[in-house]
Design a protein around this motif. Structure first.
Motif, PDB file in Angstrom:
ATOM      1  N   LEU A  59       0.813  -1.209   0.000  1.00  0.00           N
ATOM      2  CA  LEU A  59       0.000   0.000   0.000  1.00  0.00           C
ATOM      3  C   LEU A  59       0.853   1.268   0.000  1.00  0.00           C
ATOM      4  O   LEU A  59       0.505   2.246  -0.653  1.00  0.00           O
ATOM      5  N   GLY A  60       1.973   1.242   0.715  1.00  0.00           N
ATOM      6  CA  GLY A  60       2.843   2.423   0.734  1.00  0.00           C
ATOM      7  C   GLY A  60       3.382   2.767  -0.638  1.00  0.00           C
ATOM      8  O   GLY A  60       3.187   3.887  -1.134  1.00  0.00           O
ATOM      9  N   PRO A  61       4.055   1.835  -1.317  1.00  0.00           N
ATOM     10  CA  PRO A  61       4.536   2.119  -2.673  1.00  0.00           C
ATOM     11  C   PRO A  61       3.409   2.430  -3.653  1.00  0.00           C
ATOM     12  O   PRO A  61       3.584   3.259  -4.553  1.00  0.00           O
ATOM     13  N   ALA A  62       2.251   1.787  -3.502  1.00  0.00           N
ATOM     14  CA  ALA A  62       1.134   2.032  -4.417  1.00  0.00           C
ATOM     15  C   ALA A  62       0.646   3.475  -4.310  1.00  0.00           C
ATOM     16  O   ALA A  62       0.342   4.113  -5.330  1.00  0.00           O
ATOM     17  N   ARG A  63       0.577   3.998  -3.112  1.00  0.00           N
ATOM     18  CA  ARG A  63       0.160   5.395  -2.940  1.00  0.00           C
ATOM     19  C   ARG A  63       1.144   6.331  -3.640  1.00  0.00           C
ATOM     20  O   ARG A  63       0.740   7.306  -4.283  1.00  0.00           O
ATOM     21  N   THR A  64       2.428   6.032  -3.533  1.00  0.00           N
ATOM     22  CA  THR A  64       3.442   6.852  -4.195  1.00  0.00           C
ATOM     23  C   THR A  64       3.256   6.834  -5.707  1.00  0.00           C
ATOM     24  O   THR A  64       3.337   7.882  -6.374  1.00  0.00           O
ATOM     25  N   LEU A  65       3.002   5.664  -6.275  1.00  0.00           N
ATOM     26  CA  LEU A  65       2.803   5.550  -7.717  1.00  0.00           C
ATOM     27  C   LEU A  65       1.570   6.333  -8.167  1.00  0.00           C
ATOM     28  O   LEU A  65       1.612   7.023  -9.192  1.00  0.00           O
ATOM     29  N   LEU A  66       0.478   6.224  -7.430  1.00  0.00           N
ATOM     30  CA  LEU A  66      -0.740   6.948  -7.806  1.00  0.00           C
ATOM     31  C   LEU A  66      -0.526   8.452  -7.746  1.00  0.00           C
ATOM     32  O   LEU A  66      -0.996   9.192  -8.622  1.00  0.00           O
ATOM     33  N   GLU A  67       0.198   8.903  -6.736  1.00  0.00           N
ATOM     34  CA  GLU A  67       0.461  10.337  -6.615  1.00  0.00           C
ATOM     35  C   GLU A  67       1.383  10.822  -7.728  1.00  0.00           C
ATOM     36  O   GLU A  67       1.181  11.899  -8.301  1.00  0.00           O
ATOM     37  N   LEU A  68       2.396  10.020  -8.072  1.00  0.00           N
ATOM     38  CA  LEU A  68       3.318  10.383  -9.142  1.00  0.00           C
ATOM     39  C   LEU A  68       2.592  10.449 -10.481  1.00  0.00           C
ATOM     40  O   LEU A  68       2.812  11.376 -11.276  1.00  0.00           O
ATOM     41  N   ALA A  69       1.727   9.479 -10.739  1.00  0.00           N
ATOM     42  CA  ALA A  69       0.962   9.491 -11.987  1.00  0.00           C
ATOM     43  C   ALA A  69       0.105  10.743 -12.086  1.00  0.00           C
ATOM     44  O   ALA A  69       0.064  11.410 -13.133  1.00  0.00           O
ATOM     45  N   ARG A  70      -0.568  11.077 -11.001  1.00  0.00           N
ATOM     46  CA  ARG A  70      -1.429  12.255 -11.004  1.00  0.00           C
ATOM     47  C   ARG A  70      -0.623  13.534 -11.240  1.00  0.00           C
ATOM     48  O   ARG A  70      -1.026  14.404 -12.019  1.00  0.00           O
ATOM     49  N   GLU A  71       0.548  13.646 -10.601  1.00  0.00           N
ATOM     50  CA  GLU A  71       1.376  14.843 -10.746  1.00  0.00           C
ATOM     51  C   GLU A  71       1.844  15.049 -12.188  1.00  0.00           C
ATOM     52  O   GLU A  71       2.058  16.183 -12.621  1.00  0.00           O
ATOM     53  N   HIS A  72       1.982  13.936 -12.935  1.00  0.00           N
ATOM     54  CA  HIS A  72       2.487  14.039 -14.306  1.00  0.00           C
ATOM     55  C   HIS A  72       1.392  13.867 -15.354  1.00  0.00           C
ATOM     56  O   HIS A  72       1.683  13.664 -16.531  1.00  0.00           O
TER      57      HIS A  72
END
Length: 355
Positions: free
Chosen positions: A271-284
């Motif tokens: 869940l920790g890494p998944a949240r990071t990926l979702l946030e990174l995708a949204r930022e870009h």
């Protein structure tokens, strides 16, 4: 904290066929972590053709380096526990995901919260698509009609079986049979060449098949090929096997290889890494969905809790547990047509293994 592992093999009600494999069971390692009064649960699915991780390997990783890294740590120190899990071994993302989720589940239970509530969600349900296994046109048409009758309105069709022209004909037949309203998305599971992908997708666009997205049209490492496809079709391209962690997603972004990313707990490590990926995708500016491997109500329940707290841009791909004849655990999520109802009990709502 006491860490235990449990091997489960849950039969499917229907064989699950993709360009990569045919599955009749969901084979997983369930992980439980207890503080003496509460128990958190997590899952590491065995998916040889995607992650390459085995149950034996996941079990060895959980019981060896991960358990060693957590030895002596207090259950309330979630941040430090998650840091140690990710640093305990190279790779082994399924094993890490199972322990990461179990730790989150335990933390939520100790606070008397649902897992989705612990993650910050106030919703009680999440929608999912449903997959139509790879097959001939007649079988796919029948399956599509059956899933619409079951209450699903987003269908995912497995293509990439080696004949792009036949893939096009199957998709055309399905769209003709189900009408214009249900959404139709495709998953090639790396099965096309870049030229076949463009030919097939353009043919579907010209025929008015109204495809929502095409997932992983070419092999995972071929980011240049996926970018080449993305530049030449109007249909959005979704990266799946190409993205495990942050480094992979950065490479996809730099290549302009996809319009969306599919985040899966067993690929990224929890869940920790998944949240990071979702946030990174949204930022870009990339769209996102959360998916699952062929796993049970534990893994899918955790992914559903994630979506409830971190909404994605499209309906998610969380039908895996729907395929099971019976859950290997008691409690947890439940399906009502295309809606997954989140549990009202603490954590994931799982109360133990089914006997």
């Amino acid at each position: 904290m006491k860490i235990s592992t449990h091997l489960v093999s849950a039969p499917l009600h229907t064989p699950f066929v993709t360009a990569l494999r045919t599955a009749t069971h969901a084979d997983s390692l369930l992980v439980s972590i207890s503080d003496g009064s509460e128990t958190g649960w997590g899952e590491a699915p065995q998916v040889w053709k995607v992650t390459g991780e085995s149950l034996a390997g996941a079990q060895a990783c959980v019981e060896g380096p991960i358990a060693g890294a957590l030895n002596g740590l207090e259950p309330d120190d979630l941040t430090e526990a998650l840091r140690r899990v990710q640093g305990a071994a190279v790779g082994n993302f399924g094993a890490k995901a199972a322990v990461d989720v179990a730790l989150h589940d335990l933390a939520a239970r100790r606070r008397g919260q649902t897992l989705h509530g612990f993650l910050g969600s106030t919703v009680s349900s999440v929608r999912t698509d449903v997959t139509l296994s790879a097959g001939d046109a007649d079988a796919l048409v029948a399956a599509g009609r059956a899933r619409i009758a079951d209450g699903f309105d987003v269908l995912k069709v497995k293509v990439g079986t080696g004949d792009a022209a036949a893939d096009f004909e199957r998709v055309r037949r399905i769209r003709e049979a189900i009408g214009p309203e249900p959404r139709l998305r495709l998953d090639a599971n790396q099965g096309w060449t870049r030229r076949d992908a463009v030919t097939a997708i353009r043919a579907m666009e010209d025929a008015g098949c109204a495809i929502e997205l095409v997932e992983q049209p070419v092999p995972a490492a071929d980011l240049e090929g996926m970018a080449w496809i993305t530049d030449r079709v109007s249909t959005p391209i979704l990266a799946d096997e190409s993205v495990y962690g942050v480094r992979d997603l950065v490479a996809v972004i730099r290549h302009g290889a996809a319009d969306l990313v599919n985040v899966k707990l067993a690929k990224c490590g929890g869940l920790g890494p998944a949240r990071t990926l979702l946030e990174l995708a949204r930022e870009h500016g990339l769209g996102s969905i959360v998916g699952s491997m062929m796993e049970s109500h534990v893994g899918v329940g955790a992914a559903t809790a994630l979506v409830a707290a971190y909404p994605t841009t499209l309906v998610n791909d969380l039908d895996a547990a729907w395929w099971l004849k019976e859950s290997p655990v008691m409690g947890g999520i439940r399906y009502e047509g295309s809606t997954i109802q989140l549990p009202t009990g603490v954590g994931l709502g799982v109360t133990g293994l089914n006997s």
